[in-house]
Write a protein that holds these residues in place. Structure first.
Motif, PDB file in Angstrom:
ATOM      1  N   VAL A  68       0.799  -1.228   0.000  1.00 39.43           N
ATOM      2  CA  VAL A  68       0.000   0.000   0.000  1.00 39.43           C
ATOM      3  C   VAL A  68       0.834   1.281   0.000  1.00 39.43           C
ATOM      4  O   VAL A  68       0.286   2.362  -0.224  1.00 39.43           O
ATOM      5  CB  VAL A  68      -0.962   0.040   1.208  1.00 39.43           C
ATOM      6  CG1 VAL A  68      -1.905  -1.155   1.164  1.00 39.43           C
ATOM      7  CG2 VAL A  68      -0.207   0.089   2.532  1.00 39.43           C
ATOM      8  N   LEU A  69       2.129   1.170   0.215  1.00 41.54           N
ATOM      9  CA  LEU A  69       2.969   2.369   0.343  1.00 41.54           C
ATOM     10  C   LEU A  69       3.637   2.719  -0.985  1.00 41.54           C
ATOM     11  O   LEU A  69       3.648   1.907  -1.917  1.00 41.54           O
ATOM     12  CB  LEU A  69       4.000   2.153   1.447  1.00 41.54           C
ATOM     13  CG  LEU A  69       3.400   2.209   2.857  1.00 41.54           C
ATOM     14  CD1 LEU A  69       4.322   1.558   3.879  1.00 41.54           C
ATOM     15  CD2 LEU A  69       3.100   3.661   3.256  1.00 41.54           C
ATOM     16  N   PRO A  70       4.168   3.929  -1.122  1.00 38.33           N
ATOM     17  CA  PRO A  70       4.750   4.361  -2.399  1.00 38.33           C
ATOM     18  C   PRO A  70       5.808   3.402  -2.920  1.00 38.33           C
ATOM     19  O   PRO A  70       6.594   2.822  -2.159  1.00 38.33           O
ATOM     20  CB  PRO A  70       5.347   5.731  -2.055  1.00 38.33           C
ATOM     21  CG  PRO A  70       4.494   6.236  -0.940  1.00 38.33           C
ATOM     22  CD  PRO A  70       4.158   5.032  -0.120  1.00 38.33           C
ATOM     23  N   THR A  71       5.841   3.264  -4.231  1.00 36.30           N
ATOM     24  CA  THR A  71       6.712   2.267  -4.861  1.00 36.30           C
ATOM     25  C   THR A  71       8.174   2.697  -4.909  1.00 36.30           C
ATOM     26  O   THR A  71       9.041   1.868  -5.214  1.00 36.30           O
ATOM     27  CB  THR A  71       6.231   1.966  -6.282  1.00 36.30           C
ATOM     28  OG1 THR A  71       6.194   3.190  -7.037  1.00 36.30           O
ATOM     29  CG2 THR A  71       4.845   1.351  -6.270  1.00 36.30           C
ATOM     30  N   ASP A  72       8.475   3.960  -4.613  1.00 37.23           N
ATOM     31  CA  ASP A  72       9.882   4.378  -4.641  1.00 37.23           C
ATOM     32  C   ASP A  72      10.564   4.210  -3.283  1.00 37.23           C
ATOM     33  O   ASP A  72      11.727   4.605  -3.123  1.00 37.23           O
ATOM     34  CB  ASP A  72      10.028   5.817  -5.141  1.00 37.23           C
ATOM     35  CG  ASP A  72       9.321   6.841  -4.262  1.00 37.23           C
ATOM     36  OD1 ASP A  72       8.345   6.470  -3.581  1.00 37.23           O
ATOM     37  OD2 ASP A  72       9.736   8.019  -4.268  1.00 37.23           O
ATOM     38  N   ILE A  73       9.884   3.608  -2.316  1.00 35.95           N
ATOM     39  CA  ILE A  73      10.535   3.273  -1.048  1.00 35.95           C
ATOM     40  C   ILE A  73      11.541   2.153  -1.295  1.00 35.95           C
ATOM     41  O   ILE A  73      11.266   1.199  -2.022  1.00 35.95           O
ATOM     42  CB  ILE A  73       9.494   2.846   0.000  1.00 35.95           C
ATOM     43  CG1 ILE A  73       8.714   4.070   0.507  1.00 35.95           C
ATOM     44  CG2 ILE A  73      10.160   2.129   1.178  1.00 35.95           C
ATOM     45  CD1 ILE A  73       7.616   3.737   1.481  1.00 35.95           C
ATOM     46  N   GLU A  74      12.711   2.265  -0.668  1.00 38.60           N
ATOM     47  CA  GLU A  74      13.699   1.198  -0.705  1.00 38.60           C
ATOM     48  C   GLU A  74      13.577   0.402   0.599  1.00 38.60           C
ATOM     49  O   GLU A  74      13.860   0.922   1.674  1.00 38.60           O
ATOM     50  CB  GLU A  74      15.112   1.763  -0.848  1.00 38.60           C
ATOM     51  CG  GLU A  74      16.183   0.676  -0.915  1.00 38.60           C
ATOM     52  CD  GLU A  74      17.575   1.232  -1.106  1.00 38.60           C
ATOM     53  OE1 GLU A  74      18.053   1.258  -2.249  1.00 38.60           O
ATOM     54  OE2 GLU A  74      18.185   1.662  -0.090  1.00 38.60           O
ATOM     55  N   TRP A  75      13.159  -0.848   0.479  1.00 38.45           N
ATOM     56  CA  TRP A  75      12.921  -1.683   1.650  1.00 38.45           C
ATOM     57  C   TRP A  75      14.156  -2.513   1.972  1.00 38.45           C
ATOM     58  O   TRP A  75      14.734  -3.152   1.088  1.00 38.45           O
ATOM     59  CB  TRP A  75      11.720  -2.605   1.411  1.00 38.45           C
ATOM     60  CG  TRP A  75      10.429  -1.864   1.305  1.00 38.45           C
ATOM     61  CD1 TRP A  75       9.769  -1.506   0.158  1.00 38.45           C
ATOM     62  CD2 TRP A  75       9.627  -1.368   2.391  1.00 38.45           C
ATOM     63  NE1 TRP A  75       8.617  -0.824   0.464  1.00 38.45           N
ATOM     64  CE2 TRP A  75       8.501  -0.723   1.820  1.00 38.45           C
ATOM     65  CE3 TRP A  75       9.752  -1.419   3.775  1.00 38.45           C
ATOM     66  CZ2 TRP A  75       7.507  -0.126   2.600  1.00 38.45           C
ATOM     67  CZ3 TRP A  75       8.764  -0.831   4.558  1.00 38.45           C
ATOM     68  CH2 TRP A  75       7.663  -0.199   3.964  1.00 38.45           C
ATOM     69  N   HIS A  76      14.541  -2.506   3.238  1.00 36.16           N
ATOM     70  CA  HIS A  76      15.685  -3.272   3.713  1.00 36.16           C
ATOM     71  C   HIS A  76      15.193  -4.339   4.691  1.00 36.16           C
ATOM     72  O   HIS A  76      14.415  -4.035   5.602  1.00 36.16           O
ATOM     73  CB  HIS A  76      16.680  -2.372   4.454  1.00 36.16           C
ATOM     74  CG  HIS A  76      17.360  -1.351   3.589  1.00 36.16           C
ATOM     75  ND1 HIS A  76      18.726  -1.167   3.615  1.00 36.16           N
ATOM     76  CD2 HIS A  76      16.873  -0.454   2.698  1.00 36.16           C
ATOM     77  CE1 HIS A  76      19.055  -0.196   2.765  1.00 36.16           C
ATOM     78  NE2 HIS A  76      17.941   0.255   2.204  1.00 36.16           N
ATOM     79  N   PHE A  77      15.652  -5.568   4.507  1.00 31.87           N
ATOM     80  CA  PHE A  77      15.301  -6.634   5.440  1.00 31.87           C
ATOM     81  C   PHE A  77      16.391  -6.731   6.487  1.00 31.87           C
ATOM     82  O   PHE A  77      17.571  -6.903   6.160  1.00 31.87           O
ATOM     83  CB  PHE A  77      15.142  -7.972   4.713  1.00 31.87           C
ATOM     84  CG  PHE A  77      14.555  -9.040   5.592  1.00 31.87           C
ATOM     85  CD1 PHE A  77      13.192  -9.114   5.802  1.00 31.87           C
ATOM     86  CD2 PHE A  77      15.374  -9.961   6.225  1.00 31.87           C
ATOM     87  CE1 PHE A  77      12.646 -10.084   6.626  1.00 31.87           C
ATOM     88  CE2 PHE A  77      14.838 -10.942   7.051  1.00 31.87           C
ATOM     89  CZ  PHE A  77      13.471 -11.003   7.249  1.00 31.87           C
ATOM     90  N   ILE A  78      16.014  -6.626   7.783  1.00 32.10           N
ATOM     91  CA  ILE A  78      17.018  -6.558   8.843  1.00 32.10           C
ATOM     92  C   ILE A  78      16.866  -7.677   9.875  1.00 32.10           C
ATOM     93  O   ILE A  78      17.657  -7.739  10.818  1.00 32.10           O
ATOM     94  CB  ILE A  78      16.976  -5.196   9.555  1.00 32.10           C
ATOM     95  CG1 ILE A  78      15.609  -4.950  10.198  1.00 32.10           C
ATOM     96  CG2 ILE A  78      17.330  -4.067   8.585  1.00 32.10           C
ATOM     97  CD1 ILE A  78      15.560  -3.705  11.069  1.00 32.10           C
TER      98      ILE A  78
END
Length: 228
Positions: A68-78
């Motif tokens: 649901v959030l903007p597609t230009d977010i860079e997601w990091h798995f921590i």
């Protein structure tokens, strides 16, 4: 959430100040906003204040936020990464900070190739040799240098470490992580430009010792309430 934009600006100011004290350029250190346990609305508020990189520790919690959030977010798995979640994590997260063994790194390299992805990964090191923590020991990491240099479908960015819970000693462990990264760089031939070090309580010390990514949650979003 209160004045999240103000807290975000203050954090960036503290990071920039630590860079100046270390003789580094401001802008060399990325702020990773750790949004685990916080709702999508909190992420959206930080996004509207200019934040673009967010960290999550559970794939199943992150998935509905990513949707649901903007597609230009860079997601990091921590978070700790289990093999049965690896394919979904590789598909959704361009950066993974918690690769704690050569076996997992090899598996991610294979999965990334099958999925047509090339995630950046940080190798998690147990820098103080704590029995309660996972991750490569220094000896294991250096012994893996040749194998790490042969990966094709993951980009090994650098090292990630969480020092012992001792504020007075944190900077020493951050320095030890940087030194280990530099040794691995020589022995593997990899560029290894990254150091994922420092959280809400100690990120300034991490910046002083070379961190390129600080993982900050509570200092930005507030304290977490974990499910019982």
């Amino acid at each position: 959430m209160g004045d999240l934009a103000g807290r975000l600006a203050a954090l960036r100011g503290r990071i920039d100040d630590a860079c100046r004290r270390a003789g580094r350029e401001t802008g060399e250190v990325a702020l990773l906003a750790v949004s685990k346990t916080f709702p999508a609305e909190a992420v959206q508020e930080a996004y509207e204040a200019g934040q673009r990189c967010f960290g999550e520790s559970r794939q199943q919690e992150a998935a509905p936020k990513i949707e649901v959030l903007p597609t230009d977010i860079e997601w990091h798995f921590i978070g700790g990464l289990q093999r049965n979640k690896a394919r979904k994590v590789v598909a959704a997260f361009p950066v993974i900070h918690s690769v704690d063994s050569l076996r997992l790194a090899e598996y991610l390299d294979r999965v990334a190739g099958e999925e047509g992805k090339r995630p950046k990964i940080y190798l998690e090191v147990n820098i103080a040799g704590e029995a309660s923590k996972g991750g490569f020991s220094a000896k294991e990491l250096l012994a893996s240098a040749g194998a790490l240099a042969g990966f094709r479908d993951v980009e090994i960015t650098g090292l990630m470490a969480i020092p012992p819970d001792d504020a007075e000693a944190a900077r020493r462990w951050f320095a030890a992580t940087r030194e280990l990264r530099d040794r691995l760089r020589v022995e593997s031939g990899l560029a290894l430009t990254g150091l994922s070090m420092g959280m809400s309580a100690d990120f300034e010390d991490a910046v002083l010792e070379g961190s390129t990514v600080v993982r900050v949650g509570s200092a930005l979003f507030g304290y977490r309430s974990y499910p019982a």
